[in-house]
Design an enzyme around this catalytic site. Structure first.
Site, PDB file in Angstrom:
ATOM      1  N   HIS A   1     -10.530  -6.056  -1.704  1.00  0.00           N
ATOM      2  CA  HIS A   1     -11.479  -5.787  -0.600  1.00  0.00           C
ATOM      3  C   HIS A   1     -12.626  -4.995  -1.224  1.00  0.00           C
ATOM      4  O   HIS A   1     -12.487  -3.792  -1.472  1.00  0.00           O
ATOM      5  CB  HIS A   1     -10.817  -4.974   0.516  1.00  0.00           C
TER       6      HIS A   1
ATOM      7  N   ASN B   1       1.975  -5.077  -3.127  1.00  0.00           N
ATOM      8  CA  ASN B   1       0.588  -5.395  -2.778  1.00  0.00           C
ATOM      9  C   ASN B   1      -0.187  -4.119  -2.477  1.00  0.00           C
ATOM     10  O   ASN B   1       0.300  -3.230  -1.763  1.00  0.00           O
ATOM     11  CB  ASN B   1       0.600  -6.311  -1.535  1.00  0.00           C
TER      12      ASN B   1
ATOM     13  N   ASP C   1     -12.212 -10.223   0.061  1.00  0.00           N
ATOM     14  CA  ASP C   1     -13.440 -10.406   0.825  1.00  0.00           C
ATOM     15  C   ASP C   1     -14.502  -9.518   0.168  1.00  0.00           C
ATOM     16  O   ASP C   1     -14.191  -8.552  -0.514  1.00  0.00           O
ATOM     17  CB  ASP C   1     -13.298 -10.131   2.326  1.00  0.00           C
TER      18      ASP C   1
ATOM     19  N   GLU D   1       0.813  -1.235   0.000  1.00  0.00           N
ATOM     20  CA  GLU D   1       0.000   0.000   0.000  1.00  0.00           C
ATOM     21  C   GLU D   1       0.844   1.282   0.000  1.00  0.00           C
ATOM     22  O   GLU D   1       0.613   2.212   0.780  1.00  0.00           O
ATOM     23  CB  GLU D   1      -0.946  -0.026   1.201  1.00  0.00           C
TER      24      GLU D   1
ATOM     25  N   GLU E   1      -6.125 -10.598  -1.055  1.00  0.00           N
ATOM     26  CA  GLU E   1      -6.810 -10.409   0.235  1.00  0.00           C
ATOM     27  C   GLU E   1      -8.327 -10.335   0.051  1.00  0.00           C
ATOM     28  O   GLU E   1      -9.011  -9.557   0.682  1.00  0.00           O
ATOM     29  CB  GLU E   1      -6.338  -9.122   0.927  1.00  0.00           C
TER      30      GLU E   1
HETATM   31  O1  G3I Z   1      -5.178 -11.227  18.533  1.00  0.00           O
HETATM   32  C1  G3I Z   1      -4.843 -10.085  19.344  1.00  0.00           C
HETATM   33  C2  G3I Z   1      -5.520 -10.182  20.695  1.00  0.00           C
HETATM   34  O2  G3I Z   1      -4.997 -11.313  21.393  1.00  0.00           O
HETATM   35  C3  G3I Z   1      -5.281  -8.895  21.483  1.00  0.00           C
HETATM   36  O3  G3I Z   1      -5.995  -8.962  22.685  1.00  0.00           O
HETATM   37  C4  G3I Z   1      -5.763  -7.715  20.656  1.00  0.00           C
HETATM   38  C5  G3I Z   1      -5.547  -6.397  21.349  1.00  0.00           C
HETATM   39  O4  G3I Z   1      -4.165  -6.125  21.387  1.00  0.00           O
HETATM   40  O5  G3I Z   1      -5.033  -7.667  19.420  1.00  0.00           O
HETATM   41  C6  G3I Z   1      -5.304  -8.825  18.637  1.00  0.00           C
HETATM   42  O6  G3I Z   1      -4.555  -8.732  17.451  1.00  0.00           O
HETATM   43  C7  G3I Z   1      -5.093  -7.834  16.479  1.00  0.00           C
HETATM   44  C8  G3I Z   1      -5.299  -8.640  15.180  1.00  0.00           C
HETATM   45  O7  G3I Z   1      -5.684  -7.782  14.098  1.00  0.00           O
HETATM   46  C9  G3I Z   1      -6.336  -9.717  15.324  1.00  0.00           C
HETATM   47  O8  G3I Z   1      -7.583  -9.166  15.551  1.00  0.00           O
HETATM   48  C10 G3I Z   1      -4.045  -6.751  16.244  1.00  0.00           C
HETATM   49  O9  G3I Z   1      -3.951  -5.951  17.409  1.00  0.00           O
HETATM   50  C11 G3I Z   1      -4.459  -5.907  15.046  1.00  0.00           C
HETATM   51  O10 G3I Z   1      -3.420  -4.976  14.738  1.00  0.00           O
HETATM   52  C12 G3I Z   1      -4.672  -6.798  13.830  1.00  0.00           C
HETATM   53  O11 G3I Z   1      -5.146  -5.996  12.746  1.00  0.00           O
HETATM   54  C13 G3I Z   1      -4.820  -6.513  11.449  1.00  0.00           C
HETATM   55  C14 G3I Z   1      -4.426  -5.314  10.585  1.00  0.00           C
HETATM   56  O12 G3I Z   1      -4.179  -5.718   9.240  1.00  0.00           O
HETATM   57  C15 G3I Z   1      -3.158  -4.647  11.122  1.00  0.00           C
HETATM   58  O13 G3I Z   1      -2.103  -5.599  11.096  1.00  0.00           O
HETATM   59  C16 G3I Z   1      -6.046  -7.224  10.852  1.00  0.00           C
HETATM   60  O14 G3I Z   1      -6.306  -8.432  11.557  1.00  0.00           O
HETATM   61  C17 G3I Z   1      -5.802  -7.545   9.378  1.00  0.00           C
HETATM   62  O15 G3I Z   1      -6.977  -8.058   8.764  1.00  0.00           O
HETATM   63  C18 G3I Z   1      -5.364  -6.303   8.615  1.00  0.00           C
HETATM   64  O16 G3I Z   1      -5.024  -6.720   7.311  1.00  0.00           O
HETATM   65  C19 G3I Z   1      -4.687  -5.668   6.378  1.00  0.00           C
HETATM   66  C20 G3I Z   1      -3.564  -6.184   5.501  1.00  0.00           C
HETATM   67  O17 G3I Z   1      -2.448  -6.508   6.307  1.00  0.00           O
HETATM   68  C21 G3I Z   1      -3.207  -5.146   4.441  1.00  0.00           C
HETATM   69  N1  G3I Z   1      -4.388  -4.812   3.640  1.00  0.00           N
HETATM   70  C22 G3I Z   1      -5.514  -4.319   4.442  1.00  0.00           C
HETATM   71  C23 G3I Z   1      -5.903  -5.375   5.486  1.00  0.00           C
HETATM   72  C24 G3I Z   1      -7.123  -4.922   6.273  1.00  0.00           C
HETATM   73  O18 G3I Z   1      -6.790  -3.785   7.014  1.00  0.00           O
END
Ligand code: G3I
Length: 360
Positions: free
Chosen positions: A251, A215, A283, A173, A281
């Site tokens: 997305h 990506n 959805d 991005e 990715e």
């Molecule tokens: O699993 C932990 C949990 O144990 C903890 O209690 C909680 C609070 O700290 O955090 C949880 O982890 C979170 C995780 O998602 C699972 O829900 C992380 O903090 C959070 O940062 C993470 O966000 C991810 C985000 O990227 C940032 O990394 C999303 O799952 C993920 O779907 C999203 O994916 C991005 C791609 O990398 C790039 N393209 C866009 C896409 C959607 O934003």
């Protein structure tokens, strides 16, 4: 059947599996599964026991996963049956690996890689450089130390996973949404526009065999943003930068996605540069689609079927990865964007993908 993608000869698991896949696809078309998936239905047909990857039309079929869910038997059984390509949804990102400077913790990513390798699956590393997942300490670094931290991160992480990942999303991005050019990230501010080329060169040095991808989102069809992405990767190729492919995140919503012709044209022009294309990715949101639940699910099925069908038809499209597979675990709160519902039942969307991969 061996499929050659750039630096790697990725041998499928043997001609037998390919023949089985073809037989399965044929049987599905003949309704031998007792539930033809040809006619779009508003409620999902009876479940098919055959995984998506057996109807994969020569493509890698992937999903994003989180290590914390791998011990859930329903989650793991579904993931194991349907997919042969795995992306860590967030656990191989910089803020997770190196939350404290100089202390790299790979345990979550290693768990995902080990589980995938135990099942003969390929892995895509995601993502080395992104403005969206940096450790807090990075933003506070003195400018004089920034490049060293950038280089050390890429060398350490790509080196740690050397030989264990098929590909990396090296830069994620980097393009501004309005199609004006590069996003003004901390990397561009600290390192200049060449940070993208630098990242690819460092990743290649650390893992010469890995396929290296750029990506992005909202660059799927022909648009100002996808033009900028095309210009970027064409320039990188012309400079001899080791880049192998582009990920189109996809997305989208069931009522908002690029025309299929536009998507196909964009895939084709990227492939024309000698690059692989991934749906990386995918959805499909439905919460805001008007009408009944059945009509929302039918619209979602059509979107999945038609978009995946473009990848199946395009030789340069090498993989389709969904950003999760069950609505029980999606990053999109309040929506049901994936192929399985929250009780792990196959939705019409699943059958749309199955039919697209079966070329129906
Ligand atoms: O699993 C932990 C949990 O144990 C903890 O209690 C909680 C609070 O700290 O955090 C949880 O982890 C979170 C995780 O998602 C699972 O829900 C992380 O903090 C959070 O940062 C993470 O966000 C991810 C985000 O990227 C940032 O990394 C999303 O799952 C993920 O779907 C999203 O994916 C991005 C791609 O990398 C790039 N393209 C866009 C896409 C959607 O934003």
């Amino acid at each position: 059947m061996a499929v050659v993608f750039s630096r790697r000869v990725i041998a499928a698991r043997g001609a037998v599996e390919v023949q089985l896949a073809l037989l399965v696809a044929l049987a599905a078309g003949l309704g031998c599964h007792g539930n033809s998936t040809t006619a779009p239905t508003t409620t999902a047909p009876a479940p098919v026991a055959v995984g998506l990857r057996t109807a994969a039309a020569g493509k890698l079929i992937g999903t994003a996963v989180q290590s914390g869910y791998l011990s859930d038997s329903r989650y793991h059984a579904t993931f194991a049956r349907d997919f042969n390509y795995v992306t860590a949804e967030y656990e191989m990102k910089w803020n997770v690996i190196e939350s404290s400077r100089g202390v790299n913790n790979y345990s979550a990513g290693d768990a995902i890689v080990s589980d995938a390798q135990g099942q003969g699956m390929q892995v895509k590393g995601h993502t080395l450089i992104w403005h969206g997942s940096n450790p807090v300490w990075l933003g506070a670094l003195p400018a004089a130390e920034f490049r060293a931290a950038f280089e050390e991160h890429i060398r350490a992480v790509a080196g740690h996973y050397r030989g264990r990942v098929l590909a990396w999303d090296v830069v994620n991005e980097a393009m501004a949404d309005d199609g004006s050019g590069l996003r003004d990230t901390v990397f561009r501010q600290q390192l200049g526009d060449d940070y993208i080329a630098d990242a690819f060169r460092l990743a290649h040095e650390a893992d010469p065999q890995a396929l290296l991808f750029y990506n992005d989102y909202n660059g799927e069809g022909l648009s100002a943003k996808s033009d900028r992405i095309y210009d970027l990767v064409r320039t990188l190729r012309a400079q001899g930068v080791p880049i192998d492919g582009v990920g189109l995140q996809v997305h989208v919503s069931a009522t908002g996605y690029p025309s299929l012709a536009s998507l196909a044209s964009n895939m084709r022009r990227l492939a024309g540069l000698g690059l692989l294309v991934n749906i990386s990715e995918m959805d499909v949101k439905i919460a805001n689609v008007p009408g009944s639940s059945d009509s929302r699910l039918a619209a979602q099925r059509t979107a999945y079927h038609d978009i995946v069908g473009v990848c199946v038809a395009e030789p340069g499209c090498h993989a389709v990865t969904f950003w999760g597979f069950t609505d029980a675990h999606t990053w999109i709160a309040g929506d049901d964007p994936l192929l399985y519902d929250r009780q792990y039942a196959q939705k019409p969307a699943f059958f749309g993908v199955f039919d697209a991969l079966s070329r129906k």
